[in-house]
Design a protein around this motif. Sequence first.
Motif, PDB file in Angstrom:
ATOM      1  N   LYS A   1       0.845   3.854  -2.946  1.00 60.14           N
ATOM      2  CA  LYS A   1       0.689   5.439  -2.432  1.00 60.14           C
ATOM      3  C   LYS A   1       1.957   6.297  -3.211  1.00 60.14           C
ATOM      4  O   LYS A   1       1.791   7.360  -3.624  1.00 60.14           O
ATOM      5  N   LYS A   2       3.100   5.858  -2.905  1.00 59.44           N
ATOM      6  CA  LYS A   2       4.530   6.535  -3.269  1.00 59.44           C
ATOM      7  C   LYS A   2       4.138   6.561  -4.838  1.00 59.44           C
ATOM      8  O   LYS A   2       4.550   7.820  -5.299  1.00 59.44           O
ATOM      9  N   ASP A  60       1.737   6.751  -6.986  1.00 55.11           N
ATOM     10  CA  ASP A  60       0.572   7.689  -7.495  1.00 55.11           C
ATOM     11  C   ASP A  60       1.236   9.457  -7.204  1.00 55.11           C
ATOM     12  O   ASP A  60       1.090   9.883  -7.795  1.00 55.11           O
ATOM     13  N   GLU A  61       2.141   9.399  -5.902  1.00 52.65           N
ATOM     14  CA  GLU A  61       2.253  10.699  -5.610  1.00 52.65           C
ATOM     15  C   GLU A  61       3.485  10.867  -6.681  1.00 52.65           C
ATOM     16  O   GLU A  61       3.488  12.037  -7.322  1.00 52.65           O
ATOM     17  N   PHE A 116       0.731  -1.293   0.055  1.00 54.39           N
ATOM     18  CA  PHE A 116      -0.026  -0.137   0.009  1.00 54.39           C
ATOM     19  C   PHE A 116       0.855   1.114  -0.080  1.00 54.39           C
ATOM     20  O   PHE A 116       0.575   1.983  -0.856  1.00 54.39           O
ATOM     21  N   GLN A 117       1.976   1.225   0.751  1.00 55.38           N
ATOM     22  CA  GLN A 117       2.781   2.460   0.761  1.00 55.38           C
ATOM     23  C   GLN A 117       3.364   2.641  -0.671  1.00 55.38           C
ATOM     24  O   GLN A 117       3.564   3.804  -0.986  1.00 55.38           O
TER      25      GLN A 117
END
Length: 320
Positions: free
Chosen positions: A233-234, A236-237, A229-230
């Motif tokens: 998320k990273k 996508d950022e 998940f991290q």
Amino acid sequence: MRKLLIPTILILIGVFFSSAYVVEEGTCGIVLRFNKIIELSGPGLHFKIPGMDNVKVVDAKIQTTNSSDSAGREQKFITRENKDLVVDYFVQWKIVDFNRYYETIAGGNSVENLLLARLNGRLRAEIGKLDIIDIINDTNNNSRNSIMTRVKEALNGTAQEELVKSESVEKFISETEKDSESNKTSMRSFGIEVIDVRIKKVNFPQEISNSIYEQMKAARKVVAQNQRFQGVKKADEIRAETTLEVTKILSEAERQSRTIRGEGDANAAKLYADAFGKDMEFFSFIRSLKAYEQSFTGNDIMVISPDSEFFQYMKLKSNN
């Protein structure tokens, strides 16, 4: 006389060999006379009275006893958390009082079994006071080494010996009552001294190992999912930042291109204006030619009056 000499010599030789005995290095000879200890023999050549004395040779070196080898089964202990543990350990010991040691084994007792029984009881009491993390870690007062030190002192009766030397009678009485369990654990009465006690391995029982491993796998899956998940998320950022940066670059490029085109159109208009100001007739002629070029392409049909100003330069050419 000569006939008696040879039998006499043979008898003397027999007496010598039956009375002489050798004690090897690292052992001790216990000389018994009518099953009573009369002396101890160190390494070397010794003599005894044939028919009256008997010698029992025992190992005087440091001996090692393993819990798994002697017990023949797993030793289970319960922690303060009510968790079962299988502890594999070994103990090193030696004989310090051969008289008491012989009295123990003469009665048909096994010193190793007695030692393991008392050690198990003391170790069970120590482990019952601690959590699993205290037993596994080795960084605090409840560490594995501290447990082994307390067990060794209890087996050797060290706590009681120190109390005997105390000057305070009240302290002696209170501490003696407090350490009564340690006094029962002492192996001094059997003539042996414990040199060291060490835990070799700490495991969970087989029947609960699978459930523990499943819990560990589930915990690892949660950690893995969190890491994924991290990562998403990273990613996508990073993609959002990249898209923003690309948009900024394209916007700046479009702005610069429009500026350049505007400047070019302005320069072209200025050139046209200058040319128109110098020779209006020539400028009109050129513009008409461009209009003809753009108009008469393909198979398009145009209906225009011949008298239109659009054909004024064609008329001049045809007249000429």
